[in-house]
Scaffold this motif. Structure first.
Motif, mmCIF file in Angstrom:
data_model
loop_
_atom_site.group_PDB
_atom_site.id
_atom_site.type_symbol
_atom_site.label_atom_id
_atom_site.label_comp_id
_atom_site.label_asym_id
_atom_site.label_seq_id
_atom_site.Cartn_x
_atom_site.Cartn_y
_atom_site.Cartn_z
ATOM 1 N N ARG A 156 0.830 -1.202 0.000
ATOM 2 C CA ARG A 156 0.000 0.000 0.000
ATOM 3 C C ARG A 156 0.867 1.255 0.000
ATOM 4 O O ARG A 156 0.613 2.201 -0.757
ATOM 5 N N ASP A 157 1.898 1.270 0.833
ATOM 6 C CA ASP A 157 2.799 2.427 0.839
ATOM 7 C C ASP A 157 3.525 2.553 -0.488
ATOM 8 O O ASP A 157 3.681 3.651 -1.028
ATOM 9 N N ASN A 158 3.993 1.416 -1.040
ATOM 10 C CA ASN A 158 4.681 1.461 -2.330
ATOM 11 C C ASN A 158 3.799 2.065 -3.416
ATOM 12 O O ASN A 158 4.238 2.908 -4.209
ATOM 13 N N ALA A 198 2.144 9.257 -6.073
ATOM 14 C CA ALA A 198 2.298 10.605 -5.531
ATOM 15 C C ALA A 198 2.629 11.657 -6.596
ATOM 16 O O ALA A 198 2.091 12.779 -6.533
ATOM 17 N N PRO A 199 3.481 11.372 -7.590
ATOM 18 C CA PRO A 199 3.758 12.398 -8.598
ATOM 19 C C PRO A 199 2.534 12.828 -9.404
ATOM 20 O O PRO A 199 2.581 13.870 -10.079
ATOM 21 N N TYR A 200 1.465 12.056 -9.338
ATOM 22 C CA TYR A 200 0.234 12.382 -10.053
ATOM 23 C C TYR A 200 -0.801 13.040 -9.140
ATOM 24 O O TYR A 200 -1.973 13.163 -9.500
ATOM 25 N N GLY A 201 -0.344 13.474 -7.959
ATOM 26 C CA GLY A 201 -1.217 14.185 -7.045
ATOM 27 C C GLY A 201 -2.106 13.294 -6.198
ATOM 28 O O GLY A 201 -3.016 13.791 -5.532
ATOM 29 N N LEU A 202 -1.867 12.002 -6.199
ATOM 30 C CA LEU A 202 -2.663 11.079 -5.410
ATOM 31 C C LEU A 202 -1.964 10.759 -4.092
ATOM 32 O O LEU A 202 -0.751 10.930 -3.960
ATOM 33 N N THR A 203 -2.734 10.297 -3.130
ATOM 34 C CA THR A 203 -2.202 10.019 -1.800
ATOM 35 C C THR A 203 -2.551 8.595 -1.381
ATOM 36 O O THR A 203 -3.214 7.856 -2.123
ATOM 37 N N LYS A 204 -2.129 8.242 -0.187
ATOM 38 C CA LYS A 204 -2.401 6.906 0.328
ATOM 39 C C LYS A 204 -3.899 6.620 0.388
ATOM 40 O O LYS A 204 -4.330 5.475 0.229
ATOM 41 N N ARG A 205 -4.706 7.651 0.590
ATOM 42 C CA ARG A 205 -6.159 7.458 0.625
ATOM 43 C C ARG A 205 -6.709 7.017 -0.723
ATOM 44 O O ARG A 205 -7.800 6.446 -0.801
ATOM 45 N N ASP A 206 -5.973 7.293 -1.774
ATOM 46 C CA ASP A 206 -6.411 6.888 -3.110
ATOM 47 C C ASP A 206 -6.032 5.452 -3.434
ATOM 48 O O ASP A 206 -6.467 4.916 -4.463
ATOM 49 N N VAL A 207 -5.223 4.823 -2.592
ATOM 50 C CA VAL A 207 -4.847 3.416 -2.792
ATOM 51 C C VAL A 207 -5.868 2.577 -2.039
ATOM 52 O O VAL A 207 -5.735 2.315 -0.847
ATOM 53 N N THR A 208 -6.910 2.171 -2.737
ATOM 54 C CA THR A 208 -8.054 1.553 -2.102
ATOM 55 C C THR A 208 -8.173 0.074 -2.446
ATOM 56 O O THR A 208 -7.799 -0.360 -3.537
#
Length: 217
Positions: free
Chosen positions: A129-131, A137-147
């Motif tokens: 999930r962290d990976n 992240a370079p596309y403006g997404l965060t850990k919350r977007d890894v669902t």
């Protein structure tokens, strides 16, 4: 850490024009833009290694893969060659065009630090999930977007029990085994070379994942 260049001689095995060759080192991650019609070959370089893969519509990053809809719309529990990968909006993102293993985990989940703590009692572990969050992240997404539900664990082997339970076993993939997906639209592909080393997910020994992107035309 992003994926490093991979100087391999795979072009001779590819029927098309190779656009990119990359090695994702053990426990690391990579992000790739795969354009309509292009094919991505995801390779288990040393054997018994799981690549966790999530797909998003490159032109609308809020539209992501759904493993459940993919299974439902293909009417199969284990999608393989000829089956389409669908988004949560039921749009086709890609098609599986090659699969030398045929055994994958389509539950949609991934390892995470909280899951590792509950299973193994350890904190601060590398995890998918962290990976995937680092990759996006370079596309403006965060850990919350890894669902959950947007991830395929290619080559991951689940061993079912007679009582409906399951356990994770070592992958049956050998060095050089691969899956290929062909983009139906422009997609963003984030991949984690699964870092799990406390269970048999990667045969207790995480290794690298190879990526070749080519134009079959």
């Amino acid at each position: 850490m992003t994926a490093a260049a991979w100087p391999i001689d795979s072009a001779a095995q590819i029927e098309g024009r190779v656009m990119q060759e990359t090695l994702i080192p053990a426990r690391e991650y990579g992000t790739f833009e795969l354009y309509h019609g292009q094919v991505m070959r995801i390779i288990d370089v040393e054997g018994e290694q799981v690549p966790d893969v999530t797909l998003l519509d490159l032109r609308n990053l809020s539209e992501r893969l759904s493993t459940q809809y993919t299974k439902s719309l293909n009417n199969v529990a284990m999608p393989t060659v000829g089956h389409h990968l669908y988004s949560l909006e039921c749009n086709r993102l890609a098609t599986i065009v090659a699969d030398t293993v045929g055994d994958h985990d389509w539950s949609g989940g991934f390892c995470s630090e909280p899951l590792n703590f509950l299973r193994y009692g350890v904190r601060g572990t590398r995890n998918c999930r962290d990976n995937l969050a680092f990759a996006l992240a370079p596309y403006g997404l965060t850990k919350r977007d890894v669902t959950e539900g947007a991830n395929i664990a290619f080559f991951m082997h689940r061993v079912p029990g007679e009582d409906g339970s399951f356990k994770i076993g070592p992958p049956s993939s050998k060095a050089g085994d691969y899956v290929e997906i062909q983009a139906v639209r422009d997609v963003l592909v984030a991949i984690s070379a699964c870092p799990q080393d406390r269970g048999p997910t990667n045969g207790f020994n995480p290794t690298s994942v190879g990526i070749v992107i080519y134009d079959p035309a």
